[in-house]
Motif scaffolding. Structure first.
Motif, PDB file in Angstrom:
ATOM      1  N   ASP A  88      51.207  22.959  35.947  1.00 35.32           N
ATOM      2  CA  ASP A  88      52.547  22.805  36.527  1.00 35.32           C
ATOM      3  C   ASP A  88      52.482  22.495  38.012  1.00 35.32           C
ATOM      4  OD1 ASP A  88      53.799  23.251  34.120  1.00 35.32           O
ATOM      5  OD2 ASP A  88      54.086  25.398  34.454  1.00 35.32           O
ATOM      6  N   SER A  92      53.829  18.993  39.634  1.00 32.96           N
ATOM      7  CA  SER A  92      54.903  19.057  40.637  1.00 32.96           C
ATOM      8  C   SER A  92      54.500  18.371  41.934  1.00 32.96           C
ATOM      9  CB  SER A  92      55.280  20.519  40.905  1.00 32.96           C
ATOM     10  OG  SER A  92      55.855  21.107  39.756  1.00 32.96           O
ATOM     11  N   PRO A  96      57.675  15.704  41.473  1.00 34.08           N
ATOM     12  CA  PRO A  96      58.322  16.980  41.150  1.00 34.08           C
ATOM     13  C   PRO A  96      59.485  16.909  40.172  1.00 34.08           C
ATOM     14  CG  PRO A  96      58.938  16.254  43.345  1.00 34.08           C
ATOM     15  CD  PRO A  96      57.871  15.312  42.873  1.00 34.08           C
ATOM     16  N   THR A  97      60.118  15.747  40.019  1.00 36.17           N
ATOM     17  CA  THR A  97      61.299  15.639  39.162  1.00 36.17           C
ATOM     18  C   THR A  97      61.167  14.452  38.217  1.00 36.17           C
ATOM     19  OG1 THR A  97      62.496  14.181  40.688  1.00 36.17           O
ATOM     20  CG2 THR A  97      62.731  16.568  41.034  1.00 36.17           C
ATOM     21  N   TRP A  98      62.052  14.425  37.226  1.00 38.15           N
ATOM     22  CA  TRP A  98      62.064  13.305  36.274  1.00 38.15           C
ATOM     23  C   TRP A  98      62.315  11.998  37.025  1.00 38.15           C
ATOM     24  CZ3 TRP A  98      64.990   9.318  34.359  1.00 38.15           C
ATOM     25  CH2 TRP A  98      64.643   8.822  33.104  1.00 38.15           C
ATOM     26  N   ASP A  99      63.263  12.005  37.971  1.00 37.78           N
ATOM     27  CA  ASP A  99      63.566  10.788  38.748  1.00 37.78           C
ATOM     28  C   ASP A  99      62.350  10.346  39.558  1.00 37.78           C
ATOM     29  OD1 ASP A  99      66.139  10.586  37.810  1.00 37.78           O
ATOM     30  OD2 ASP A  99      67.033  11.692  39.487  1.00 37.78           O
ATOM     31  N   ALA A 100      61.627  11.300  40.138  1.00 40.97           N
ATOM     32  CA  ALA A 100      60.438  10.952  40.920  1.00 40.97           C
ATOM     33  C   ALA A 100      59.365  10.344  40.029  1.00 40.97           C
ATOM     34  CB  ALA A 100      59.898  12.184  41.640  1.00 40.97           C
ATOM     35  N   GLN A 102      59.923   8.593  37.328  1.00 42.24           N
ATOM     36  CA  GLN A 102      60.336   7.224  36.996  1.00 42.24           C
ATOM     37  C   GLN A 102      60.167   6.274  38.186  1.00 42.24           C
ATOM     38  OE1 GLN A 102      60.951   6.692  33.727  1.00 42.24           O
ATOM     39  NE2 GLN A 102      60.447   8.881  33.718  1.00 42.24           N
ATOM     40  N   GLU A 177      58.522  15.505  28.376  1.00 46.75           N
ATOM     41  CA  GLU A 177      59.776  16.033  28.929  1.00 46.75           C
ATOM     42  C   GLU A 177      59.931  15.680  30.403  1.00 46.75           C
ATOM     43  OE1 GLU A 177      59.319  20.151  28.077  1.00 46.75           O
ATOM     44  OE2 GLU A 177      60.045  19.980  26.007  1.00 46.75           O
ATOM     45  N   ARG A 178      58.815  15.506  31.096  1.00 47.22           N
ATOM     46  CA  ARG A 178      58.857  15.137  32.511  1.00 47.22           C
ATOM     47  C   ARG A 178      59.050  13.636  32.717  1.00 47.22           C
ATOM     48  NH1 ARG A 178      56.649  18.221  36.804  1.00 47.22           N
ATOM     49  NH2 ARG A 178      56.317  20.407  36.271  1.00 47.22           N
TER      50      ARG A 178
END
Length: 254
Positions: A88, A92, A96-100, A102, A177-178
């Motif tokens: 994890d 991260s 760190p995020t789904w948008d990052a 992509q 999921e990420r």
């Protein structure tokens, strides 16, 4: 960088046993006094055997030399200074995020039960050269990140974050999921690697030298891809396969 220039010593029964049980250091070998005995020595032997770490039985004079005169209690371990990361934490830091995920489209490598340290090191060398952002390996049935692996990586192993997990299928689900698309390498897959869509966040999954992907690991992948063989060879060395897959995946990123 030669591996011998990048090792250190760990001395004493409790510190060596704790490091073996934690398994977060690349331990090249354990040296025991040839006359040593007791429950702690037995536990060290068992822990070393479980993780595939070589054990050498040496005279006390050799241990005094390796420990530079410190109290060694009949035990010295030679370690490589590379620590595994938490999955994890590593993910991260990469994005760190789904948008990052992509936006930056990271490329990850997941290695399932490669047992030869030289193969592991060569895989890491290809991963670094291809610009892989991180590597994930299982905690068991995996080659140690020892001096042989570091040497085979031509000194590149410390340049890439490496995390470990006890449950690779769960990690692959977490990657999806990420926002990652998970490709598993399988010699019998119908889709050649060059027909796959690599222009997105991806995780490339490689299996063991002899058995390939474990069934549960293969089932957790989004898709399986193969490296078509034109010549009379049944398979490639896993480190060669890693290089082909990773550089194919890297092509949209250059």
């Amino acid at each position: 960088m030669d591996a011998s220039d990048d090792t250190s010593t760990l001395i004493g029964r409790e510190p060596v046993l704790e490091a073996l049980e934690r398994d977060d250091l690349g331990i090249e070998k354990v040296m025991l006094d040839q006359d040593a005995s007791g429950s702690k020595i037995g536990a060290i032997r068992s822990a070393a055997s479980e993780r595939g770490t070589p054990v050498q039985y040496v005279p006390a004079t050799r241990l005094r030399h390796e420990a530079e005169g410190a109290a060694h209690q009949g035990v010295v371990a030679i370690t490589a200074p590379i620590r595994y990361r938490e999955v994890d934490e590593m993910l991260s830091e990469i994005a760190p995020t789904w948008d990052a995920v992509q936006t930056t489209q990271p490329m990850l490598l997941v290695v399932d039960r490669v047992t030869d340290p030289r193969n592991f090191g060569a895989i890491l060398r290809s991963a670094v050269a291809a610009g892989t952002d991180g590597v994930i390996v299982p905690t068991r049935e995996m080659a140690p990140l020892n001096a042989a692996a570091i040497k085979a990586s031509a000194g590149t192993a410390p340049r890439i974050p490496i995390a470990r997990s006890e449950d690779l299928p769960r990690v692959l689900t977490q990657l999806k999921e990420r926002g990652y698309f998970v490709y598993g390498a399988e010699g019998t897959a119908d889709t050649p690697l060059w027909e796959a869509d690599w222009d997105r966040p991806v995780a490339v999954v490689l299996g063991s030298e002899g058995e390939g992907l474990a069934p549960k690991v293969a089932d957790a992948c989004d898709a399986l891809v193969s490296i078509p063989m034109r010549g009379p060879a049944e398979s490639l060395n896993v480190s060669v396969a890693a290089g082909l897959l990773l550089f194919t995946a890297a092509r949209p990123r250059t």
